[in-house]
Design a protein around this motif. Sequence first.
Motif, short mmCIF file in Angstrom:
data_model
loop_
_atom_site.label_atom_id
_atom_site.label_comp_id
_atom_site.label_asym_id
_atom_site.label_seq_id
_atom_site.Cartn_x
_atom_site.Cartn_y
_atom_site.Cartn_z
N ALA A 7 0.82 -1.22 0.00
CA ALA A 7 0.00 0.00 0.00
C ALA A 7 0.85 1.27 0.00
CB ALA A 7 -0.93 0.00 1.22
N CYS A 8 2.09 1.14 0.47
CA CYS A 8 2.96 2.31 0.55
C CYS A 8 3.92 2.41 -0.63
CB CYS A 8 3.74 2.29 1.87
SG CYS A 8 2.68 2.52 3.32
N GLY A 9 3.75 1.53 -1.62
CA GLY A 9 4.50 1.69 -2.86
C GLY A 9 5.69 0.76 -3.04
N PHE A 10 5.91 -0.16 -2.11
CA PHE A 10 7.04 -1.08 -2.26
C PHE A 10 6.66 -2.23 -3.18
CE2 PHE A 10 7.96 1.12 1.70
CZ PHE A 10 9.28 1.49 1.48
N ALA A 11 7.58 -2.59 -4.08
CA ALA A 11 7.28 -3.60 -5.10
C ALA A 11 7.25 -5.02 -4.54
CB ALA A 11 8.32 -3.51 -6.22
N GLY A 12 7.88 -5.26 -3.40
CA GLY A 12 7.88 -6.59 -2.83
C GLY A 12 8.21 -6.53 -1.36
N GLU A 13 7.97 -7.64 -0.64
CA GLU A 13 8.18 -7.67 0.81
C GLU A 13 9.65 -7.51 1.16
OE1 GLU A 13 6.69 -10.27 4.69
OE2 GLU A 13 6.25 -10.95 2.64
N ALA A 14 10.54 -8.13 0.38
CA ALA A 14 11.97 -8.02 0.66
C ALA A 14 12.45 -6.58 0.53
CB ALA A 14 12.76 -8.94 -0.28
N GLN A 15 11.98 -5.89 -0.52
CA GLN A 15 12.35 -4.49 -0.69
C GLN A 15 11.84 -3.64 0.47
OE1 GLN A 15 10.11 -1.83 -3.29
NE2 GLN A 15 11.97 -1.51 -4.50
N PHE A 16 10.62 -3.91 0.92
CA PHE A 16 10.02 -3.18 2.04
C PHE A 16 10.86 -3.38 3.31
CE2 PHE A 16 6.33 -3.23 5.28
CZ PHE A 16 6.56 -1.89 5.61
N HIS A 17 11.19 -4.62 3.64
CA HIS A 17 11.97 -4.90 4.85
C HIS A 17 13.34 -4.23 4.79
CE1 HIS A 17 9.75 -8.03 7.26
NE2 HIS A 17 8.96 -7.89 6.21
N ARG A 18 13.99 -4.29 3.63
CA ARG A 18 15.32 -3.71 3.49
C ARG A 18 15.27 -2.19 3.66
NH1 ARG A 18 16.34 -6.11 -0.72
NH2 ARG A 18 15.74 -4.55 -2.28
N ALA A 19 14.30 -1.54 3.01
CA ALA A 19 14.17 -0.08 3.11
C ALA A 19 13.80 0.33 4.53
CB ALA A 19 13.12 0.41 2.12
N PHE A 20 12.91 -0.42 5.16
CA PHE A 20 12.46 -0.07 6.50
C PHE A 20 13.63 -0.12 7.48
CE2 PHE A 20 10.12 -0.09 10.43
CZ PHE A 20 8.95 0.59 10.14
N ARG A 21 14.44 -1.17 7.38
CA ARG A 21 15.59 -1.29 8.27
C ARG A 21 16.60 -0.17 8.03
NH1 ARG A 21 17.91 -4.99 11.57
NH2 ARG A 21 16.38 -6.62 11.12
N GLN A 22 16.80 0.21 6.77
CA GLN A 22 17.74 1.28 6.46
C GLN A 22 17.30 2.62 7.05
OE1 GLN A 22 17.80 0.95 2.19
NE2 GLN A 22 19.62 -0.36 2.17
N VAL A 23 15.99 2.89 7.02
CA VAL A 23 15.49 4.18 7.48
C VAL A 23 15.24 4.20 8.98
CG1 VAL A 23 13.58 5.83 7.29
CG2 VAL A 23 14.48 4.73 5.23
N VAL A 24 14.61 3.14 9.50
CA VAL A 24 14.16 3.14 10.90
C VAL A 24 15.16 2.44 11.82
CG1 VAL A 24 12.28 2.46 12.46
CG2 VAL A 24 11.76 3.24 10.14
N GLY A 25 15.89 1.44 11.28
CA GLY A 25 16.85 0.73 12.10
C GLY A 25 16.35 -0.57 12.67
N CYS A 26 15.17 -1.02 12.23
CA CYS A 26 14.63 -2.30 12.68
C CYS A 26 13.67 -2.80 11.61
CB CYS A 26 13.90 -2.17 14.02
SG CYS A 26 12.39 -1.18 13.94
N THR A 27 13.14 -4.00 11.77
CA THR A 27 12.18 -4.53 10.81
C THR A 27 10.80 -3.95 11.07
OG1 THR A 27 11.51 -6.40 12.18
CG2 THR A 27 13.47 -6.69 10.79
N PRO A 28 9.90 -4.03 10.11
CA PRO A 28 8.53 -3.55 10.34
C PRO A 28 7.87 -4.24 11.53
CG PRO A 28 8.91 -3.88 8.00
CD PRO A 28 10.11 -4.42 8.69
N ALA A 29 8.07 -5.55 11.67
CA ALA A 29 7.46 -6.28 12.78
C ALA A 29 8.00 -5.81 14.12
CB ALA A 29 7.68 -7.79 12.60
N GLU A 30 9.31 -5.56 14.18
CA GLU A 30 9.90 -5.05 15.43
C GLU A 30 9.37 -3.68 15.76
OE1 GLU A 30 14.24 -7.36 15.16
OE2 GLU A 30 13.99 -5.34 14.31
N HIS A 31 9.22 -2.85 14.76
CA HIS A 31 8.66 -1.51 14.97
C HIS A 31 7.25 -1.60 15.54
CE1 HIS A 31 7.70 2.71 14.10
NE2 HIS A 31 6.58 2.27 13.55
N ARG A 32 6.45 -2.47 14.97
CA ARG A 32 5.07 -2.64 15.45
C ARG A 32 5.08 -3.19 16.89
NH1 ARG A 32 1.12 -5.90 11.63
NH2 ARG A 32 0.35 -3.83 11.00
N GLY A 33 5.96 -4.16 17.16
CA GLY A 33 6.00 -4.76 18.49
C GLY A 33 6.44 -3.80 19.56
#
Length: 313
Positions: free
Chosen positions: A279-305
């Motif tokens: 929904a946020c424009g990432f072409a695949g789950e791997a790309q999303f996880h990689r970008a999220f870790r680069q920007v936020v410093g953790c995985t999406p699941a860790e951020h949510r937790g």
Amino acid sequence: MLTCGAAGPEAFEQWRALISDTFVPLTATPTTDRPFRGELRVVTHPAVQLTEVRAQGQHVARTRQLIAGSCEDYLLASIQLGGRGRVEQDGRTAVLTPGAMTFYDSTRPYVLHFDDAFEQLVVQLPRRPLLAAAGIPDDGVHLTAVALEAGGPGSVLAGFFSSLALVHDRDPVGAAQLSAHAPGLLASALRLAAGQGAGPEDAGLERERVLAHLRRHAADPHLDADTVAAACHLSRRALFRLFEGHESWASALRRIRVERAAGLLLTQPRRPVAAIGTACGFAGEAQFHRAFRQVVGCTPAEHRGRGGGTQRR
């Protein structure tokens, strides 16, 4: 959030006092006899004060008497977000529709007209340094009550300052860093209001126009340099040159997508992580996880937790 919702005539007197304390001393009258309600949300940074205003119809005036009794020396920019308004100063009247903006000067009389309910963002900075940065004479009489129409610099600045107010809630430090660009962007807009046009020194305003496009279209996974450049009427080379010495346009797009996803992870806790990335424009789950870790410093699941308490690296 500062609100005014008392019953009877006392409500508007409270509102008049509230806007005078927030901006400069003002007189005000309501446009109807209906119970009045208004809200102010003030965000203050070292470089700029932002105030979101949502209220019912009113006429607001800065009179010579009030000017004589105070020492406020500000330039204010009204960016219309909803409803319509009119700004009168120096013999001119600017009509504000959503996305448009205009400047007015606290050292000379002005009147603001809002016949019905409205919403706007008011940007307030010390007057003399801003005029000096724009290279405009100290009186500034030729730039007030000149509408910068929707679709132009008004819309660009509306997007920047609205985003700045939102970022402040999630990341005050990052918002303070972004706010440092506010005087330069407003100086560019002042030159346009004064009829001088944008010059090479106004690249910040052009860059913000590209960023506004990225914010609007970040959910499109096919957004690339060619489509962004074409939509913003730039060559591919000009697009890259515009971001030299700054965060690249691609990094900005990644950050915008990640920030949007970070918010959704918390506000929609049952939505699958992969669906939020899509929904946020990432072409695949791997790309999303990689970008999220680069920007936020953790995985999406860790951020949510962790409820969003993760610190950026």
